[in-house]
Design a protein around this motif. Structure first.
Motif, PDB file in Angstrom:
ATOM      1  N   ARG A  26       0.831  -1.208   0.000  1.00 29.57           N
ATOM      2  CA  ARG A  26       0.000   0.000   0.000  1.00 29.57           C
ATOM      3  C   ARG A  26       0.868   1.262   0.000  1.00 29.57           C
ATOM      4  O   ARG A  26       0.542   2.256  -0.646  1.00 29.57           O
ATOM      5  N   ASN A  27       1.995   1.245   0.702  1.00 24.99           N
ATOM      6  CA  ASN A  27       2.845   2.423   0.848  1.00 24.99           C
ATOM      7  C   ASN A  27       3.984   2.487  -0.172  1.00 24.99           C
ATOM      8  O   ASN A  27       4.776   3.421  -0.140  1.00 24.99           O
ATOM      9  N   HIS A  28       4.066   1.505  -1.058  1.00 26.32           N
ATOM     10  CA  HIS A  28       5.148   1.470  -2.048  1.00 26.32           C
ATOM     11  C   HIS A  28       5.006   2.627  -3.027  1.00 26.32           C
ATOM     12  O   HIS A  28       3.944   2.864  -3.576  1.00 26.32           O
ATOM     13  N   ARG A  29       6.092   3.340  -3.210  1.00 32.24           N
ATOM     14  CA  ARG A  29       6.136   4.428  -4.183  1.00 32.24           C
ATOM     15  C   ARG A  29       7.218   4.087  -5.210  1.00 32.24           C
ATOM     16  O   ARG A  29       8.394   4.089  -4.873  1.00 32.24           O
TER      17      ARG A  29
END
Length: 91
Positions: free
Chosen positions: A79-82
């Motif tokens: 979810r937080n992967h950029r």
């Protein structure tokens, strides 16, 4: 094949599995396709699956729990992967 559950529904037993072959995700339909007792699975569990492809959809036709809580942080990490910047090909 081994995989990690990246999403699951406790009510239906359905799940999405990230498989060790790094191909498309596999969808597990829960109790309705499982022969015998269906395991209770949660996000982050390590599972063994058998895969069947129908059209463009990969289905996990059998699922066995190998280790509960193997990777509990997986959903938050995804979810937080950029993604980093992409290189643009020269014309």
């Amino acid at each position: 094949m081994l995989g990690v559950v990246i999403w699951s529904c406790k009510a239906s037993g359905r799940a999405i599995v990230w498989c060790s072959d790094s191909k498309d995700l596999a969808y597990y339909e829960g109790r309705k396709l499982q022969r015998g007792p269906a395991p209770i699975i949660e996000t982050g569990d390590l599972v063994e699956v058998e895969i069947a492809t129908r059209g463009i959809l990969r289905r996990a036709t059998k699922l066995h729990l190998i280790e509960a809580g193997y990777m509990p942080e997986i959903a938050d990490e995804l979810r937080n992967h950029r993604p980093g910047p992409r290189a643009i090909a020269a014309a």
